[in-house]
Design a protein around this motif. Structure first.
Motif, PDB file in Angstrom:
ATOM      1  N   LEU A  78       2.035  11.716  -5.950  1.00 45.18           N
ATOM      2  CA  LEU A  78       2.705  10.569  -6.165  1.00 45.18           C
ATOM      3  C   LEU A  78       2.963   9.929  -4.940  1.00 45.18           C
ATOM      4  CD1 LEU A  78       4.385   8.554  -7.969  1.00 45.18           C
ATOM      5  CD2 LEU A  78       6.250   9.927  -7.630  1.00 45.18           C
ATOM      6  N   ASP A  79       2.450   8.362  -4.669  1.00 46.78           N
ATOM      7  CA  ASP A  79       2.786   7.851  -3.459  1.00 46.78           C
ATOM      8  C   ASP A  79       3.896   6.757  -3.559  1.00 46.78           C
ATOM      9  OD1 ASP A  79       2.754   6.179  -1.397  1.00 46.78           O
ATOM     10  OD2 ASP A  79       0.634   5.949  -1.374  1.00 46.78           O
ATOM     11  N   ASP A  80       5.051   7.019  -3.521  1.00 47.68           N
ATOM     12  CA  ASP A  80       6.064   6.108  -3.595  1.00 47.68           C
ATOM     13  C   ASP A  80       6.040   4.903  -3.038  1.00 47.68           C
ATOM     14  OD1 ASP A  80       7.685   8.118  -5.336  1.00 47.68           O
ATOM     15  OD2 ASP A  80       8.600   8.919  -3.513  1.00 47.68           O
ATOM     16  N   LEU A  81       5.410   4.824  -1.693  1.00 50.54           N
ATOM     17  CA  LEU A  81       5.412   3.417  -1.140  1.00 50.54           C
ATOM     18  C   LEU A  81       4.620   2.410  -1.895  1.00 50.54           C
ATOM     19  CD1 LEU A  81       4.958   4.946   2.628  1.00 50.54           C
ATOM     20  CD2 LEU A  81       6.908   3.894   1.539  1.00 50.54           C
ATOM     21  N   GLN A  82       3.664   3.013  -2.601  1.00 45.91           N
ATOM     22  CA  GLN A  82       2.488   2.185  -3.207  1.00 45.91           C
ATOM     23  C   GLN A  82       2.768   2.343  -4.725  1.00 45.91           C
ATOM     24  OE1 GLN A  82      -1.470   2.677  -1.953  1.00 45.91           O
ATOM     25  NE2 GLN A  82      -0.908   2.089   0.184  1.00 45.91           N
ATOM     26  N   SER A  83       3.604   2.987  -5.246  1.00 40.07           N
ATOM     27  CA  SER A  83       3.943   3.338  -6.785  1.00 40.07           C
ATOM     28  C   SER A  83       2.689   3.655  -7.084  1.00 40.07           C
ATOM     29  CB  SER A  83       4.605   1.937  -7.312  1.00 40.07           C
ATOM     30  OG  SER A  83       5.733   1.738  -6.552  1.00 40.07           O
ATOM     31  N   GLN A  84       1.756   4.423  -6.673  1.00 38.28           N
ATOM     32  CA  GLN A  84       0.608   4.795  -7.390  1.00 38.28           C
ATOM     33  C   GLN A  84       0.548   6.348  -7.422  1.00 38.28           C
ATOM     34  OE1 GLN A  84      -2.492   3.149  -5.049  1.00 38.28           O
ATOM     35  NE2 GLN A  84      -2.707   1.588  -6.417  1.00 38.28           N
ATOM     36  N   TYR A  85      -0.342   6.970  -8.330  1.00 42.58           N
ATOM     37  CA  TYR A  85      -0.719   8.481  -8.398  1.00 42.58           C
ATOM     38  C   TYR A  85      -2.089   8.406  -7.954  1.00 42.58           C
ATOM     39  CZ  TYR A  85       3.266   9.946 -11.312  1.00 42.58           C
ATOM     40  OH  TYR A  85       4.641  10.105 -11.796  1.00 42.58           O
ATOM     41  N   VAL A  86      -2.058   9.515  -7.253  1.00 43.08           N
ATOM     42  CA  VAL A  86      -3.705   9.754  -6.760  1.00 43.08           C
ATOM     43  C   VAL A  86      -4.203  10.977  -7.239  1.00 43.08           C
ATOM     44  CG1 VAL A  86      -5.277  10.180  -4.650  1.00 43.08           C
ATOM     45  CG2 VAL A  86      -3.463   8.734  -4.650  1.00 43.08           C
ATOM     46  N   TYR A  87      -5.332  10.790  -7.959  1.00 43.50           N
ATOM     47  CA  TYR A  87      -6.160  11.853  -8.758  1.00 43.50           C
ATOM     48  C   TYR A  87      -7.392  12.479  -7.819  1.00 43.50           C
ATOM     49  CZ  TYR A  87      -9.776  13.826 -11.802  1.00 43.50           C
ATOM     50  OH  TYR A  87     -10.733  14.944 -12.445  1.00 43.50           O
ATOM     51  N   LYS A  88      -7.349  13.560  -7.832  1.00 39.56           N
ATOM     52  CA  LYS A  88      -8.060  14.269  -6.961  1.00 39.56           C
ATOM     53  C   LYS A  88      -8.890  15.620  -7.594  1.00 39.56           C
ATOM     54  CE  LYS A  88      -9.325  16.435  -2.619  1.00 39.56           C
ATOM     55  NZ  LYS A  88      -8.497  17.063  -1.118  1.00 39.56           N
ATOM     56  N   PRO A  89     -10.006  15.466  -8.158  1.00 35.03           N
ATOM     57  CA  PRO A  89     -10.481  16.526  -8.893  1.00 35.03           C
ATOM     58  C   PRO A  89     -10.507  17.981  -7.989  1.00 35.03           C
ATOM     59  CG  PRO A  89     -11.969  14.960  -8.598  1.00 35.03           C
ATOM     60  CD  PRO A  89     -10.790  14.479  -7.946  1.00 35.03           C
ATOM     61  N   THR A  90     -10.143  19.104  -8.683  1.00 31.52           N
ATOM     62  CA  THR A  90     -10.179  20.322  -7.876  1.00 31.52           C
ATOM     63  C   THR A  90     -11.198  21.324  -8.513  1.00 31.52           C
ATOM     64  OG1 THR A  90      -8.233  21.174  -9.027  1.00 31.52           O
ATOM     65  CG2 THR A  90      -8.085  20.114  -6.415  1.00 31.52           C
TER      66      THR A  90
END
Length: 86
Positions: A30-42
């Motif tokens: 969660l990136d609070d500053l941009q109100s976004q979630y970042v999905y990163k496949p692992t």
């Protein structure tokens, strides 16, 4: 769905989704500053599910926080679909 909160970074979630077509792992932060979630496949790119995943689940993406439900719906809809429709 398995989710584990990272003990060092409480805004990082280690997730595993499973369904009829298999399972895959990813990190969601969660990136609070941009109100976004970042999905990163692992997941392992050589795993059987990797070749079946839609393009949007094969690479890192960012989406607004209000799109989280849609992201999970699409991922689970894919995983629960029958193999004959893919």
């Amino acid at each position: 769905l398995e989710v584990a909160v990272d003990p060092v970074d409480e805004k990082l979630y280690h997730c595993t989704l499973a369904g009829r077509l298999g399972e895959f792992a990813f990190d969601l932060s969660l990136d609070d500053l941009q109100s976004q979630y970042v999905y990163k496949p692992t997941f392992n790119v050589k795993s059987p599910i990797a070749a079946k995943l839609p393009a949007y689940l094969q690479e890192e993406i960012a989406f607004d926080t209000d799109q989280l439900q849609l992201f999970f719906w699409r991922a689970m809809n894919f995983l629960m679909s029958s193999a004959s429709t893919k």
